[in-house]
Scaffold this active site. Structure first.
Site, PDB file in Angstrom:
ATOM      1  N   MET A 154     -25.326 -12.225  24.096  1.00  0.00           N
ATOM      2  CA  MET A 154     -25.767 -10.748  23.705  1.00  0.00           C
ATOM      3  C   MET A 154     -24.799  -9.731  23.926  1.00  0.00           C
ATOM      4  O   MET A 154     -25.190  -8.578  23.738  1.00  0.00           O
ATOM      5  CB  MET A 154     -26.793 -10.605  24.866  1.00  0.00           C
ATOM      6  CG  MET A 154     -27.956 -11.538  24.950  1.00  0.00           C
ATOM      7  SD  MET A 154     -28.948 -11.584  23.351  1.00  0.00           S
ATOM      8  CE  MET A 154     -29.995 -13.228  23.748  1.00  0.00           C
ATOM      9  N   CYS A 155     -23.408 -10.013  23.924  1.00  0.00           N
ATOM     10  CA  CYS A 155     -22.702  -8.884  23.751  1.00  0.00           C
ATOM     11  C   CYS A 155     -22.347  -8.543  22.234  1.00  0.00           C
ATOM     12  O   CYS A 155     -22.417  -9.114  21.387  1.00  0.00           O
ATOM     13  CB  CYS A 155     -21.042  -9.546  24.207  1.00  0.00           C
ATOM     14  SG  CYS A 155     -20.841  -9.626  25.799  1.00  0.00           S
ATOM     15  N   HIS A 156     -22.304  -7.136  22.119  1.00  0.00           N
ATOM     16  CA  HIS A 156     -22.003  -6.668  20.625  1.00  0.00           C
ATOM     17  C   HIS A 156     -20.671  -6.678  20.113  1.00  0.00           C
ATOM     18  O   HIS A 156     -19.465  -6.458  21.176  1.00  0.00           O
ATOM     19  CB  HIS A 156     -22.305  -5.410  20.796  1.00  0.00           C
ATOM     20  CG  HIS A 156     -23.712  -4.787  21.204  1.00  0.00           C
ATOM     21  ND1 HIS A 156     -24.267  -4.725  22.221  1.00  0.00           N
ATOM     22  CD2 HIS A 156     -24.800  -4.762  20.134  1.00  0.00           C
ATOM     23  CE1 HIS A 156     -25.572  -4.213  22.257  1.00  0.00           C
ATOM     24  NE2 HIS A 156     -26.018  -4.197  21.002  1.00  0.00           N
TER      25      HIS A 156
ATOM     26  N   MET B 264     -17.576  -6.276  29.809  1.00  0.00           N
ATOM     27  CA  MET B 264     -17.578  -7.661  29.664  1.00  0.00           C
ATOM     28  C   MET B 264     -16.253  -8.185  28.830  1.00  0.00           C
ATOM     29  O   MET B 264     -15.807  -9.320  29.100  1.00  0.00           O
ATOM     30  CB  MET B 264     -18.726  -8.411  28.716  1.00  0.00           C
ATOM     31  CG  MET B 264     -20.010  -7.760  29.278  1.00  0.00           C
ATOM     32  SD  MET B 264     -20.109  -8.820  30.848  1.00  0.00           S
ATOM     33  CE  MET B 264     -19.664 -10.537  30.433  1.00  0.00           C
ATOM     34  N   GLU B 265     -15.570  -7.513  28.035  1.00  0.00           N
ATOM     35  CA  GLU B 265     -14.334  -7.673  27.367  1.00  0.00           C
ATOM     36  C   GLU B 265     -13.003  -7.743  28.482  1.00  0.00           C
ATOM     37  O   GLU B 265     -12.314  -8.700  28.428  1.00  0.00           O
ATOM     38  CB  GLU B 265     -14.135  -6.768  26.313  1.00  0.00           C
ATOM     39  CG  GLU B 265     -14.815  -6.920  24.999  1.00  0.00           C
ATOM     40  CD  GLU B 265     -16.328  -6.472  25.186  1.00  0.00           C
ATOM     41  OE1 GLU B 265     -17.171  -6.935  24.401  1.00  0.00           O
ATOM     42  OE2 GLU B 265     -16.844  -5.841  26.281  1.00  0.00           O
TER      43      GLU B 265
ATOM     44  N   ASP C  58      -3.698 -23.174  33.399  1.00  0.00           N
ATOM     45  CA  ASP C  58      -3.325 -24.332  32.539  1.00  0.00           C
ATOM     46  C   ASP C  58      -1.688 -24.624  32.386  1.00  0.00           C
ATOM     47  O   ASP C  58      -1.414 -25.812  32.347  1.00  0.00           O
ATOM     48  CB  ASP C  58      -3.942 -24.136  31.316  1.00  0.00           C
ATOM     49  CG  ASP C  58      -3.585 -25.133  29.984  1.00  0.00           C
ATOM     50  OD1 ASP C  58      -3.970 -26.111  30.164  1.00  0.00           O
ATOM     51  OD2 ASP C  58      -2.866 -24.658  29.221  1.00  0.00           O
TER      52      ASP C  58
END
Length: 159
Positions: free
Chosen positions: A76-78, A114-115, A129
């Protein structure tokens, strides 16, 4: 909007929030987390002697890429016109850890929290990693929003 949930329509179906009526504003978000390493792993990282190469440069690039691709990962992120992303590292010798900070900026209708979260966590996962060949129990700890500004909710600073 179903019962005040912004990501559901009146029938309870998932939807993307419509931000078209909102005004653009300058927005910033900063997220921090910590990667905990064994002292020997941290020494090898600092000496650029790990088998996969330059850990922090690779993690920085991965975090920047991830922040720019957040809308591809979080349903749902733009997609946002990101104007700035940086991933910064502080090596903590005594704690045998690396503090990460991801900062994202835009001038747009919705924020970049969110980013910044995705950028920080992918940078941390990249450190994992690149260190896992010499240490399997690397710990990624405490990802959280520590600052945001812009939009109608104003400025937030974590305590």
């Amino acid at each position: 909007m179903a019962d005040g949930f912004s990501h559901m329509d009146d029938d309870g179906n998932a939807r993307m929030v419509d931000v078209s009526a909102k005004n653009d504003s300058q927005r910033t978000a900063i997220v921090r987390c910590t990667v905990r390493l064994a002292p020997e792993t941290l020494r090898l990282l600092k000496e650029n002697a790990l088998p996969k190469g330059d850990v922090l440069t690779t993690a920085k690039i991965a975090g920047i890429q991830a922040a720019k691709r957040t809308a591809d990962l979080i349903p749902m992120c733009h997609p946002l016109p990101i104007s700035y992303v940086d991933v910064r590292f502080t090596v903590l010798d005594e704690a045998s850890a690396i503090d990460l900070e991801c900062e994202v900026r835009t001038t747009y209708k919705t924020g970049v929290e969110m980013e910044a979260l995705v950028g920080c966590q992918i940078a941390a996962a990249t450190i994992y990693d690149m260190c896992k060949a010499v240490q399997k129990d690397v710990v990624i700890d405490g990802a959280r929003l520590v600052f945001k500004s812009g939009g109608k909710s104003g400025t937030f600073r974590a305590e």
